[in-house]
Motif scaffolding. Sequence first.
Motif, PDB file in Angstrom:
ATOM      1  N   GLN A 145       0.861  -1.179   0.000  1.00 12.18           N
ATOM      2  CA  GLN A 145       0.000   0.000   0.000  1.00 12.18           C
ATOM      3  C   GLN A 145       0.904   1.238   0.000  1.00 12.18           C
ATOM      4  OE1 GLN A 145      -3.273  -0.401  -0.363  1.00 12.18           O
ATOM      5  NE2 GLN A 145      -2.946  -2.626  -0.316  1.00 12.18           N
ATOM      6  N   ASP A 146       0.883   1.980  -1.099  1.00 12.89           N
ATOM      7  CA  ASP A 146       1.826   3.086  -1.263  1.00 12.89           C
ATOM      8  C   ASP A 146       1.493   4.296  -0.394  1.00 12.89           C
ATOM      9  OD1 ASP A 146       3.384   1.688  -3.050  1.00 12.89           O
ATOM     10  OD2 ASP A 146       2.310   2.428  -4.808  1.00 12.89           O
ATOM     11  N   VAL A 147       0.222   4.457  -0.022  1.00 17.10           N
ATOM     12  CA  VAL A 147      -0.160   5.576   0.856  1.00 17.10           C
ATOM     13  C   VAL A 147      -0.981   4.986   1.991  1.00 17.10           C
ATOM     14  CG1 VAL A 147      -1.231   7.840   1.007  1.00 17.10           C
ATOM     15  CG2 VAL A 147      -0.202   7.106  -1.158  1.00 17.10           C
ATOM     16  N   PHE A 148      -0.293   4.447   2.979  1.00 10.70           N
ATOM     17  CA  PHE A 148      -0.996   3.799   4.082  1.00 10.70           C
ATOM     18  C   PHE A 148      -1.340   4.784   5.189  1.00 10.70           C
ATOM     19  CE2 PHE A 148      -0.982   1.295   8.078  1.00 10.70           C
ATOM     20  CZ  PHE A 148      -2.098   0.508   7.808  1.00 10.70           C
ATOM     21  N   LEU A 149      -0.408   5.661   5.524  1.00 10.62           N
ATOM     22  CA  LEU A 149      -0.625   6.626   6.601  1.00 10.62           C
ATOM     23  C   LEU A 149      -0.644   8.045   6.063  1.00 10.62           C
ATOM     24  CD1 LEU A 149       1.662   5.402   9.531  1.00 10.62           C
ATOM     25  CD2 LEU A 149      -0.756   4.907   9.135  1.00 10.62           C
ATOM     26  N   PRO A 150      -1.336   8.960   6.747  1.00  5.83           N
ATOM     27  CA  PRO A 150      -1.245  10.380   6.394  1.00  5.83           C
ATOM     28  C   PRO A 150       0.199  10.866   6.523  1.00  5.83           C
ATOM     29  CG  PRO A 150      -3.055   9.997   7.919  1.00  5.83           C
ATOM     30  CD  PRO A 150      -2.269   8.724   7.864  1.00  5.83           C
ATOM     31  N   LEU A 154       6.664  -0.535   7.527  1.00  7.99           N
ATOM     32  CA  LEU A 154       6.225   0.808   7.158  1.00  7.99           C
ATOM     33  C   LEU A 154       7.459   1.677   6.958  1.00  7.99           C
ATOM     34  CD1 LEU A 154       3.861   2.949   6.933  1.00  7.99           C
ATOM     35  CD2 LEU A 154       4.467   3.528   9.306  1.00  7.99           C
ATOM     36  N   TYR A 155       7.541   2.361   5.818  1.00  6.53           N
ATOM     37  CA  TYR A 155       8.696   3.207   5.523  1.00  6.53           C
ATOM     38  C   TYR A 155       8.447   4.657   5.927  1.00  6.53           C
ATOM     39  CZ  TYR A 155      10.324  -0.916   3.247  1.00  6.53           C
ATOM     40  OH  TYR A 155      10.715  -2.212   3.032  1.00  6.53           O
ATOM     41  N   LEU A 156       9.518   5.320   6.394  1.00  4.76           N
ATOM     42  CA  LEU A 156       9.414   6.650   6.992  1.00  4.76           C
ATOM     43  C   LEU A 156      10.306   7.670   6.298  1.00  4.76           C
ATOM     44  CD1 LEU A 156       9.646   5.507  10.747  1.00  4.76           C
ATOM     45  CD2 LEU A 156       7.572   5.841   9.371  1.00  4.76           C
ATOM     46  N   GLY A 196       8.353   6.992   1.990  1.00  7.19           N
ATOM     47  CA  GLY A 196       7.617   7.312   3.197  1.00  7.19           C
ATOM     48  C   GLY A 196       6.130   7.077   3.046  1.00  7.19           C
ATOM     49  N   GLY A 197       5.514   6.385   4.030  1.00 13.21           N
ATOM     50  CA  GLY A 197       4.090   6.101   4.010  1.00 13.21           C
ATOM     51  C   GLY A 197       3.718   4.791   3.371  1.00 13.21           C
ATOM     52  N   THR A 198       4.674   4.118   2.702  1.00 11.93           N
ATOM     53  CA  THR A 198       4.405   2.823   2.073  1.00 11.93           C
ATOM     54  C   THR A 198       4.420   1.717   3.127  1.00 11.93           C
ATOM     55  OG1 THR A 198       5.365   3.486  -0.037  1.00 11.93           O
ATOM     56  CG2 THR A 198       5.234   1.129   0.403  1.00 11.93           C
TER      57      THR A 198
END
Length: 207
Positions: free
Chosen positions: A25-30, A140-142, A170-172
């Motif tokens: 999921q490429d945009v998991f978190l805000p 999760l990447y940051l 980031g966010g993936t």
Amino acid sequence: MNFHPESPLLQRIVDDLAERGWSRQDVFLPAELTAALAVECRVRAVSGQLEAAAVGRGEGQAVREGIRGDRIQWLEGGQSESCDVYLAIMDALRQALNQGLYLGLEDFESHFALYPPGAFYQKHLDRFRDDDRRTVSAVLYLNEDWQPGQGGALRMYLSDGEECDVPPLGGTLVVFLSADFPHEVLPATRERLSLTGWFRRRGNGPV
């Protein structure tokens, strides 16, 4: 931020695992939460809280930078607001996985991981030979503004013999069945930050 087990995003992950055993999921978190978690990781690094990661278990556990070069610290509830939000989101994912796939996942463990420039992690499986509790891995990447030439991809070895390189944007979020997918972390030209974790079930291995 209201993540619940029935949310469409979490259900996509469940469906991916049911179909092929892994999900990206490429945009998991805000972006705001991803940035806050990155700051938390760097603060811990600067204050000396991250320690060289070891390989193996029990008496065979040792730091071997020729195999694995990251520095880590485990998350615990109550350490920071951003970490507590992340752990709550992952617990919602745990519930979704249990409801959709009947995996019997009991808990989630996670740590920050900082790879200095040039560091890597050789090809491995996430499930230990003597402990089968780790069932689903989640990374999760940051990393903000990661560029293609900077390396640091997660290389996954898929069941059909193909390789899949996931850049640490980031966010993936990458989720996969722990026992089924060998993988490695390729070296990068800059620091590489992530949260790496495992959903665990009650297993036959030692506690």
